[in-house]
Motif scaffolding. Sequence first.
Motif, PDB file in Angstrom:
ATOM      1  N   LEU A 161       0.842  -1.191   0.000  1.00  0.00           N
ATOM      2  CA  LEU A 161       0.000   0.000   0.000  1.00  0.00           C
ATOM      3  C   LEU A 161       0.881   1.247   0.000  1.00  0.00           C
ATOM      4  CD1 LEU A 161      -2.626   1.721   0.541  1.00  0.00           C
ATOM      5  CD2 LEU A 161      -2.203   1.313   2.975  1.00  0.00           C
ATOM      6  N   PHE A 162       0.622   2.156  -0.953  1.00  0.00           N
ATOM      7  CA  PHE A 162       1.206   3.492  -0.961  1.00  0.00           C
ATOM      8  C   PHE A 162       0.057   4.464  -0.705  1.00  0.00           C
ATOM      9  CE2 PHE A 162       3.589   0.854  -3.822  1.00  0.00           C
ATOM     10  CZ  PHE A 162       4.923   1.158  -3.580  1.00  0.00           C
ATOM     11  N   TYR A 163       0.231   5.379   0.208  1.00  0.00           N
ATOM     12  CA  TYR A 163      -0.918   6.165   0.633  1.00  0.00           C
ATOM     13  C   TYR A 163      -0.452   7.522   1.141  1.00  0.00           C
ATOM     14  CZ  TYR A 163      -4.538   7.445   4.118  1.00  0.00           C
ATOM     15  OH  TYR A 163      -5.464   8.091   4.876  1.00  0.00           O
ATOM     16  N   LYS A 164      -1.066   8.573   0.635  1.00  0.00           N
ATOM     17  CA  LYS A 164      -0.815   9.921   1.126  1.00  0.00           C
ATOM     18  C   LYS A 164      -2.156  10.648   1.186  1.00  0.00           C
ATOM     19  CE  LYS A 164       1.130  13.080  -1.468  1.00  0.00           C
ATOM     20  NZ  LYS A 164       2.141  13.842  -2.251  1.00  0.00           N
ATOM     21  N   ASN A 165      -2.486  11.160   2.360  1.00  0.00           N
ATOM     22  CA  ASN A 165      -3.803  11.747   2.571  1.00  0.00           C
ATOM     23  C   ASN A 165      -3.655  13.067   3.294  1.00  0.00           C
ATOM     24  OD1 ASN A 165      -6.506  12.211   2.836  1.00  0.00           O
ATOM     25  ND2 ASN A 165      -6.924  10.477   4.169  1.00  0.00           N
ATOM     26  N   GLN A 166      -4.269  14.101   2.754  1.00  0.00           N
ATOM     27  CA  GLN A 166      -4.311  15.372   3.458  1.00  0.00           C
ATOM     28  C   GLN A 166      -5.426  15.300   4.494  1.00  0.00           C
ATOM     29  OE1 GLN A 166      -4.962  18.778   0.952  1.00  0.00           O
ATOM     30  NE2 GLN A 166      -4.078  20.206   2.432  1.00  0.00           N
ATOM     31  N   GLN A 167      -5.122  15.650   5.739  1.00  0.00           N
ATOM     32  CA  GLN A 167      -6.077  15.543   6.836  1.00  0.00           C
ATOM     33  C   GLN A 167      -6.678  16.918   7.129  1.00  0.00           C
ATOM     34  OE1 GLN A 167      -6.801  12.674   8.760  1.00  0.00           O
ATOM     35  NE2 GLN A 167      -5.605  11.452   7.335  1.00  0.00           N
ATOM     36  N   PRO A 168      -7.989  17.084   6.951  1.00  0.00           N
ATOM     37  CA  PRO A 168      -8.592  18.406   7.148  1.00  0.00           C
ATOM     38  C   PRO A 168      -8.736  18.810   8.606  1.00  0.00           C
ATOM     39  CG  PRO A 168     -10.272  16.800   6.596  1.00  0.00           C
ATOM     40  CD  PRO A 168      -8.958  16.090   6.474  1.00  0.00           C
ATOM     41  N   GLY A 169      -8.444  17.888   9.534  1.00  0.00           N
ATOM     42  CA  GLY A 169      -8.579  18.204  10.947  1.00  0.00           C
ATOM     43  C   GLY A 169     -10.025  18.196  11.411  1.00  0.00           C
ATOM     44  N   GLY A 170     -10.218  18.502  12.676  1.00  0.00           N
ATOM     45  CA  GLY A 170     -11.558  18.486  13.242  1.00  0.00           C
ATOM     46  C   GLY A 170     -12.247  19.834  13.140  1.00  0.00           C
ATOM     47  N   LEU A 171     -13.466  19.866  13.670  1.00  0.00           N
ATOM     48  CA  LEU A 171     -14.260  21.088  13.719  1.00  0.00           C
ATOM     49  C   LEU A 171     -14.809  21.287  15.114  1.00  0.00           C
ATOM     50  CD1 LEU A 171     -16.398  20.756  10.441  1.00  0.00           C
ATOM     51  CD2 LEU A 171     -14.289  22.078  10.727  1.00  0.00           C
ATOM     52  N   THR A 172     -15.039  22.528  15.485  1.00  0.00           N
ATOM     53  CA  THR A 172     -15.811  22.795  16.691  1.00  0.00           C
ATOM     54  C   THR A 172     -17.291  22.579  16.366  1.00  0.00           C
ATOM     55  OG1 THR A 172     -16.137  25.130  16.183  1.00  0.00           O
ATOM     56  CG2 THR A 172     -14.104  24.535  17.358  1.00  0.00           C
ATOM     57  N   ASP A 173     -18.115  22.539  17.387  1.00  0.00           N
ATOM     58  CA  ASP A 173     -19.550  22.372  17.156  1.00  0.00           C
ATOM     59  C   ASP A 173     -20.117  23.535  16.357  1.00  0.00           C
ATOM     60  OD1 ASP A 173     -20.934  20.052  19.173  1.00  0.00           O
ATOM     61  OD2 ASP A 173     -18.889  20.645  19.607  1.00  0.00           O
ATOM     62  N   ALA A 174     -19.611  24.741  16.613  1.00  0.00           N
ATOM     63  CA  ALA A 174     -20.097  25.913  15.878  1.00  0.00           C
ATOM     64  C   ALA A 174     -19.677  25.834  14.413  1.00  0.00           C
ATOM     65  CB  ALA A 174     -19.548  27.183  16.519  1.00  0.00           C
ATOM     66  N   GLN A 175     -18.452  25.418  14.158  1.00  0.00           N
ATOM     67  CA  GLN A 175     -17.998  25.276  12.773  1.00  0.00           C
ATOM     68  C   GLN A 175     -18.799  24.203  12.037  1.00  0.00           C
ATOM     69  OE1 GLN A 175     -13.874  24.439  13.626  1.00  0.00           O
ATOM     70  NE2 GLN A 175     -13.224  26.520  13.084  1.00  0.00           N
ATOM     71  N   PHE A 176     -19.078  23.079  12.715  1.00  0.00           N
ATOM     72  CA  PHE A 176     -19.855  22.014  12.080  1.00  0.00           C
ATOM     73  C   PHE A 176     -21.247  22.514  11.713  1.00  0.00           C
ATOM     74  CE2 PHE A 176     -22.901  18.507  12.443  1.00  0.00           C
ATOM     75  CZ  PHE A 176     -22.394  17.631  11.491  1.00  0.00           C
ATOM     76  N   ALA A 177     -21.876  23.253  12.608  1.00  0.00           N
ATOM     77  CA  ALA A 177     -23.218  23.784  12.337  1.00  0.00           C
ATOM     78  C   ALA A 177     -23.192  24.803  11.204  1.00  0.00           C
ATOM     79  CB  ALA A 177     -23.796  24.411  13.597  1.00  0.00           C
TER      80      ALA A 177
END
Length: 824
Positions: A335-351
């Motif tokens: 397996l060769f794999y490279k993934n950009q991780q967008p990180g998490g969100l706060t509840d306000a950002q998710f909404a």
Amino acid sequence: MRLITYCLMVLLFASSVAIALPPDYDSPDKGKVRGVVVDAQGHPIGGISVMLKGTLRGTITLEDGSFEILGIPAGDYILSASAVHLKIAEQRISIKAQQVTEVKLIAEELLIQLDEIIITGARGTRPSERLPEVEDAAIFAGKKTEVVRLDRLDANLITNNARQVFAKVPGISIWENDGSGVQVGVASRGLSPNRSWEFNVRQNGYDISADIFGYPEAYYNPPMEAVERIQIVRGASSLQYGPQFGGLLNYVLKRGDAYRKISVETQQSVGSFGMLSTFNAVGGTVGKLNYYGYVHHRQADGWRQNSAYNITNLHLNLNYAITNKLNIGFEISRLFYKNQQPGGLTDAQFAQDARQSSRARNWFSTPWTVPAVTADYQVTEKWKSSLKVFGLIAERNSIGYVRAINIADTINAQTGQFNPRQLDRDLYRNWGAEWRNIVGYQLLGKEHSLAVGLRYFKGFTRRKQNGRADTGSDFNLNLQESGYPRDLEFFTNNTSFYAENIFRLTSKWSVTPGVRYEIVKNTAQGQFGRAANGAAIAMPYTETHRHFLLAGIGTEVNFSEIANLYANISQAYRPVLFSEITPPATTDVIDENLRDASGFNADLGVRGSYKNLITYDVSVFYLQYDNRIGTLNQIRADGSRFQLRTNVGGSRSQGIESYIEVAPVAALTDRSKWGYINLFASLSWIDAQYTNLRIVNIVNNALVETNLKGNRVENAPTYIHRIGATYTNKGFSATWQLSAVGEAFADANNTRVAPATAVTGLIPAYRVMDISATWRFLQRYNLKAGINNLTDERYFTRRAGGYPGPGILPGDGRNWYISIGARF
């Protein structure tokens, strides 16, 4: 790119060799057998095993019941056909050199009318399957087992959509935070889905996770387009496959066509967010050699901002029949794999907008290489022996800005650059061997089966963390300062032995007791971190020895052709993990009497089918999980405070897992020009609570202990329901599916209102609909399409405390795919 080119050259070379070989490549002293398997009414039976007894030669019947076995040395044999609910049908045959022996096997007694099942297949039903009592030198009698056959699914296999793949396996909880599908995180019975770490995850019967006794996370799973079937055994598998609580999850890959010297499969797909996918495989059988290899590549920009990925999978599998009784094999996956991780969100950002990302500089990569050598030997007619030697050469690499999600990753006003990123790297070097045997014997006029095995595993993990990386945005593994503040080495040595026996007390009742004995040695050494003055904080050499015995028993009763009762209870065990002896802060203290987690699983259920109209499996379960590990606040004699990593309590999970599938149109008519409808419901209810969970806080400089007994276990939804309908008509089929999952908590405190960091809080209930369709035409071609998350729901299944968060990790919104493929 060079590796992709190399793999393509290997596959093309194999193809050219196969084409160049003459038709009479087999030795002149060999013959072959060709035949068909039918029931008492003369209807063909497809998908069952046909073997030459006392040898490893065999095959699976096609849908029309036909089969063919090539390259058989001249002599007399007994040909045997068997399936889960089929009484073994046998016939003596004589093989002559360069001649074809024609055979017709008739199944005399069936617990389920298999002629009905075959007709059902034509009508569009997809009945669930379970593992037979004995398969591949293992015993499954009395256990709750499921088999997912991917060629029978209308599902998005391109991105490994787990909620569709496991739709008919009740109680499977899924973390849907990785739109790339490169990592499948699943669990059951209130356990955490974190990279499937409560399951013993295998491919073709050997381990593929980092270290089951120290770091059991599975960063690799094969592309679903390459998988023939998935075998799931709940907790009672612990006696034959390790001590884990979750059970067994085994990906069985496709093999080369047994009837052709060369067969080619290709599948080309496009989809939302710039998704491009190509899967190409070649395989076949040339004389005594069966070969199969594939190249898979997929890339996309991702549903969220900063979530692009690029994945390449390579695989080669060779199996050579040295004699009728001995088969050796070699396979390797990469397996060769490279993934950009967008990180998490706060509840306000998710909404506000679940697709947004405040992390543009986080990347993740897990290059994974898994080689294996196998040997299968039919010692006698009733004794089969199997040896697998496997290895792992792999890494886990992450680079990014890992502060809390409510802290913005912005340019430093003083330097004019971003802040330095953190670089963490794991290196894995493992190897192991597992020798499995299944022996049939007579006792008191009954045929019984004994499974015994021996396993050895040696693992090495090098963990380098908190490295100071660059201030850039691309993926790289470059340190800006020499060395890593945390630099640890872990070693695992494990030897285990197991034995299980099916005692067939009557023609309908069997009892299967078993034991497993484990010897585990873990060592650790290195550096925890650095003090303020730069001096190393050493982790002294530690060595831990464990040995423990697990026991279990199962039973199974076939009351009639429509009811099979099963029950089992089996002990489970989870040694202290590497992460639990390396606390996040260097001031934390590890309890010197830290104990491993232990407990047991129990099942009671009934399953069966009635003709081609209904298939069901309904069961209750109980899981006890003791000695859970956590942290407690403590105060030293001098008044200083510290966190103690220790055993804090236990939990229990209980509930119902049920699956039912019906074919209403097939109940009315055998021939419908309008097609057929198949309805299924996979329903589960889970009550996962802490029976004891000590919490110690410091109030006014005094320790105040409370107990969270009765709190719900984190990451355990209250229910997991998946219902759907499949329509089939000739070569067309389409499946609609609804997944409804109950609420869960992200922490043991059962926090409902999330803090600013969003790492704890409620995980709300959600519902997601999918629709997928397949059209098979001109015998060789197929066209597939689907829409995932049909109503574009906004939901999430996980709040991450660290990487790949921290914070809320949203599930993907509405997306589509179209795929065209062919087999030659």
